[in-house]
Write a protein that holds these residues in place. Structure first.
Motif, PDB file in Angstrom:
ATOM      1  N   GLN A 115      32.410  53.070  88.831  1.00  0.00           N
ATOM      2  CA  GLN A 115      33.282  51.893  88.952  1.00  0.00           C
ATOM      3  C   GLN A 115      32.519  50.591  88.758  1.00  0.00           C
ATOM      4  N   GLU A 116      31.186  50.642  88.819  1.00  0.00           N
ATOM      5  CA  GLU A 116      30.378  49.443  88.593  1.00  0.00           C
ATOM      6  C   GLU A 116      29.780  49.441  87.190  1.00  0.00           C
ATOM      7  N   SER A 117      28.974  50.436  86.875  1.00  0.00           N
ATOM      8  CA  SER A 117      28.200  50.393  85.633  1.00  0.00           C
ATOM      9  C   SER A 117      29.052  50.504  84.377  1.00  0.00           C
ATOM     10  N   VAL A 118      30.122  51.278  84.407  1.00  0.00           N
ATOM     11  CA  VAL A 118      30.950  51.397  83.199  1.00  0.00           C
ATOM     12  C   VAL A 118      31.693  50.090  82.915  1.00  0.00           C
ATOM     13  N   PRO A 119      32.394  49.482  83.878  1.00  0.00           N
ATOM     14  CA  PRO A 119      32.968  48.162  83.604  1.00  0.00           C
ATOM     15  C   PRO A 119      31.912  47.111  83.247  1.00  0.00           C
ATOM     16  N   ALA A 120      30.722  47.207  83.838  1.00  0.00           N
ATOM     17  CA  ALA A 120      29.659  46.257  83.500  1.00  0.00           C
ATOM     18  C   ALA A 120      29.293  46.352  82.023  1.00  0.00           C
ATOM     19  N   ALA A 121      29.278  47.567  81.480  1.00  0.00           N
ATOM     20  CA  ALA A 121      28.974  47.741  80.057  1.00  0.00           C
ATOM     21  C   ALA A 121      30.029  47.063  79.188  1.00  0.00           C
ATOM     22  N   PHE A 122      31.287  47.188  79.571  1.00  0.00           N
ATOM     23  CA  PHE A 122      32.348  46.527  78.805  1.00  0.00           C
ATOM     24  C   PHE A 122      32.267  45.008  78.958  1.00  0.00           C
ATOM     25  N   ALA A 123      31.821  44.548  80.117  1.00  0.00           N
ATOM     26  CA  ALA A 123      31.660  43.104  80.309  1.00  0.00           C
ATOM     27  C   ALA A 123      30.603  42.536  79.372  1.00  0.00           C
ATOM     28  N   VAL A 124      29.452  43.210  79.255  1.00  0.00           N
ATOM     29  CA  VAL A 124      28.416  42.674  78.366  1.00  0.00           C
ATOM     30  C   VAL A 124      28.845  42.787  76.906  1.00  0.00           C
ATOM     31  N   LEU A 125      29.634  43.797  76.578  1.00  0.00           N
ATOM     32  CA  LEU A 125      30.184  43.882  75.222  1.00  0.00           C
ATOM     33  C   LEU A 125      31.061  42.674  74.917  1.00  0.00           C
ATOM     34  N   ALA A 126      31.905  42.310  75.881  1.00  0.00           N
ATOM     35  CA  ALA A 126      32.768  41.146  75.684  1.00  0.00           C
ATOM     36  C   ALA A 126      31.943  39.874  75.574  1.00  0.00           C
ATOM     37  N   LEU A 127      30.935  39.750  76.425  1.00  0.00           N
ATOM     38  CA  LEU A 127      30.094  38.554  76.423  1.00  0.00           C
ATOM     39  C   LEU A 127      29.336  38.420  75.100  1.00  0.00           C
ATOM     40  N   ALA A 128      28.896  39.553  74.557  1.00  0.00           N
ATOM     41  CA  ALA A 128      28.151  39.553  73.295  1.00  0.00           C
ATOM     42  C   ALA A 128      29.062  39.565  72.077  1.00  0.00           C
ATOM     43  N   GLU A 129      30.365  39.605  72.316  1.00  0.00           N
ATOM     44  CA  GLU A 129      31.353  39.681  71.237  1.00  0.00           C
ATOM     45  C   GLU A 129      31.076  40.866  70.318  1.00  0.00           C
ATOM     46  N   GLY A 130      30.577  41.950  70.926  1.00  0.00           N
ATOM     47  CA  GLY A 130      30.376  43.191  70.193  1.00  0.00           C
ATOM     48  C   GLY A 130      29.114  43.268  69.368  1.00  0.00           C
ATOM     49  N   GLU A 131      28.266  42.242  69.394  1.00  0.00           N
ATOM     50  CA  GLU A 131      27.031  42.273  68.603  1.00  0.00           C
ATOM     51  C   GLU A 131      26.042  43.212  69.297  1.00  0.00           C
ATOM     52  N   PRO A 132      25.616  44.293  68.649  1.00  0.00           N
ATOM     53  CA  PRO A 132      24.888  45.354  69.356  1.00  0.00           C
ATOM     54  C   PRO A 132      23.583  44.919  70.014  1.00  0.00           C
TER      55      PRO A 132
END
Length: 335
Positions: free
Chosen positions: A252-269
């Motif tokens: 419940q923490e690490s998986v949503p956190a991964a999606f948060a950084v994806l959003a913050l990075a606008e998907g740039e790997p």
């Protein structure tokens, strides 16, 4: 190279990239990372005082990549199916090999408890009934490469099969389903928002599978975490992820956190993986998940050439044959 193969390679190498960038800062607090590194801007060796990654060369991958490759190999060697006891055996053999090398980067809590139960004779359908940490989500990417996420129910069957022996819970399956669906949508040409939508849909349906365990809803937390960081400066956003979303091994923490950084990075790997590395906590897994999804959306052509060269040379990684074999399964599914 066709677009689908590029995206499959992007998912696998993106996972490895996020894993390796997070290797030196895993189990550190964000404050400790800032004090030691300022900002992590590339591959770093494992600090000597890090009890998990001490002595590991810069660019080294960890259990996230190793176990994803195990899942991929089992899928491609068994016609797309994962036999739970075979997965248990492979994971135990992997840990024995890691211990023999003197590594402290071993099995996570849910996986270790489940495999100990299997070793005592507990049937696989019971061994994973308490597994709610992120081990299944961290190694699920090959399922997303091998199978389309629509229609959803057959896709969830494959996800649940990969989860059963260690993470056969509503939370474990929901978190793995979110990651696998986001990767799968990327393989089929979806953009980042498509991947987010697929993840939330799959997580909501996946939560109906397995043994129910108490915990916050994965689908709801992914959507909330993504919106939490939109429009914020990076430093403030990372602090907010640490303070509110969390970076522990709890799904419940690490998986949503991964999606948060994806959003913050606008998907740039590369940027997504660096942001994850600067979070601390279970940041190698957060980075691996974010890197896999970003790589599936962008393709390997969207990953830095120097980073790919480092991953290949330091770890002896050659993920091209695995990508090809996983896509062969996908092609067979679509026929």
């Amino acid at each position: 190279m066709n677009h689908q193969h590029d995206r499959a390679l992007g998912a696998l190498y993106g996972l490895a990239m996020g894993d390796a960038l997070g290797m030196p800062t895993q189990i550190m607090s964000r404050a400790s990372i800032v004090a030691r590194f300022g900002t992590v801007t590339g591959f770093e060796p494992g600090p000597e005082d890090n009890p998990v990654s001490a002595g590991m060369p810069a660019g080294s991958v960890t259990d996230d990549t190793d176990q994803a490759v195990i899942v991929g190999r089992l899928l491609t060697g068994s016609g797309g199916r994962i036999e739970p006891l075979r997965l248990a055996h492979e994971l135990l053999e992997w840990e024995r090999a890691m211990k023999a090398k003197g590594s402290f980067d071993l099995l996570g809590p849910s996986t270790k408890a489940a495999l100990e139960a299997v070793s005592r004779g507990v049937p696989p359908e019971e061994a994973g009934k308490a597994g709610a940490t992120n081990g299944a989500a961290m190694r699920i990417t090959p399922v997303g490469v091998a199978f389309p996420d629509t229609p959803l129910e057959p896709f969830l069957d494959r996800v649940a099969e990969a989860c059963q022996v260690t993470h056969d819970t509503s939370i474990g399956i929901a978190s793995a389903a979110a990651v696998a669906a986001a990767v799968s949508r990327g393989i089929d040409g979806g953009d980042l928002e498509d991947a987010f939508g697929a993840a939330v849909t799959a997580a909501a349906a996946g939560a109906e599978r397995g043994h129910w365990v108490a915990g916050a809803d994965i689908a709801a937390r992914i959507g909330w975490a993504v919106e939490l960081v939109r429009g914020l400066p990076e430093r403030q956003a990372l602090d907010r992820v640490c303070d509110l979303v969390g970076t522990s091994v709890a799904s419940q923490e690490s998986v949503p956190a991964a999606f948060a950084v994806l959003a913050l990075a606008e998907g740039e790997p590369w940027r997504a993986c660096l942001l994850a590395a600067n979070l601390g906590g279970d940041c190698d897994t957060i980075g691996a998940i974010a890197g896999a999804i970003a790589g599936a959306v962008s393709g390997a052509s969207g990953l830095p050439d120097e980073a790919l060269a480092t991953l290949r040379s330091v770890n002896g990684l050659d993920l091209e044959p695995l990508a090809t074999a996983l896509l062969a399964l996908r092609a067979g599914t679509a026929e």
